[in-house]
Design a protein around this motif. Structure first.
Motif, mmCIF file in Angstrom:
data_model
loop_
_atom_site.group_PDB
_atom_site.id
_atom_site.type_symbol
_atom_site.label_atom_id
_atom_site.label_comp_id
_atom_site.label_asym_id
_atom_site.label_seq_id
_atom_site.Cartn_x
_atom_site.Cartn_y
_atom_site.Cartn_z
ATOM 1 N N VAL A 1 10.770 5.257 -3.645
ATOM 2 C CA VAL A 1 9.894 4.937 -2.535
ATOM 3 C C VAL A 1 10.766 4.718 -1.308
ATOM 4 C CG1 VAL A 1 8.165 3.331 -1.660
ATOM 5 C CG2 VAL A 1 8.195 3.899 -4.076
ATOM 6 N N GLU B 1 0.780 13.583 0.045
ATOM 7 C CA GLU B 1 0.675 12.161 0.381
ATOM 8 C C GLU B 1 0.201 11.981 1.825
ATOM 9 O OE1 GLU B 1 3.113 8.146 -0.655
ATOM 10 O OE2 GLU B 1 4.086 10.068 -0.829
ATOM 11 N N LYS C 1 5.081 3.566 3.436
ATOM 12 C CA LYS C 1 5.839 3.896 2.227
ATOM 13 C C LYS C 1 5.524 5.330 1.842
ATOM 14 C CE LYS C 1 6.055 -0.772 0.513
ATOM 15 N NZ LYS C 1 7.400 -1.175 0.468
ATOM 16 N N TRP C 2 6.573 6.049 1.365
ATOM 17 C CA TRP C 2 6.443 7.456 1.047
ATOM 18 C C TRP C 2 7.208 7.751 -0.224
ATOM 19 C CZ3 TRP C 2 9.840 11.844 3.042
ATOM 20 C CH2 TRP C 2 9.249 13.068 2.798
ATOM 21 N N THR C 3 6.585 8.498 -1.142
ATOM 22 C CA THR C 3 7.225 8.836 -2.420
ATOM 23 C C THR C 3 7.598 10.310 -2.503
ATOM 24 O OG1 THR C 3 5.064 9.192 -3.435
ATOM 25 C CG2 THR C 3 6.048 6.994 -3.674
#
Length: 104
Positions: free
Chosen positions: A4, A24, A17-19
């Motif tokens: 993350v 997304e 937050k970015w995965t």
């Protein structure tokens, strides 16, 4: 396990937050974090789907490489024949029109 990290949204400019997933979205404005990549992947998926539907023989990933090549050749031969015959019909139709106008 995906890591993350944080990314700044291209639309609203807020950090989120970015995965690193393709689809997304930003929780604030519901925009895609990377719309170009998402669009590219969608177009690629649709084109692959259309290729499989338009093929005479469906080429599967589980097929042997020789079998895949043979199926590609048969599919190519099918479409070449189809377009070749279409061109011949088109030329014949033009000849009928031209000769019909000349003979009158």
């Amino acid at each position: 396990m995906s890591q993350v990290s944080e990314i700044k949204c291209p639309d609203c400019g807020k950090w989120s937050k970015w995965t690193s997933k393709i689809d997304e979205r930003c929780p604030n404005c519901d925009a895609y974090f990377n719309p170009g990549r998402f669009q590219y992947e969608e177009e690629k998926r649709i084109n692959t789907e259309n290729e499989r539907k338009n093929s005479y023989l469906v080429i599967r990933d589980t097929d042997d490489p020789v079998v895949q090549m043979a199926k590609q050749f048969v599919n190519w031969l099918r479409w070449t024949t189809f377009y070749g015959i279409s061109v011949i019909y088109f030329v014949i139709a033009i000849m009928i029109v031209v000769f019909g106008l000349v003979m009158v």
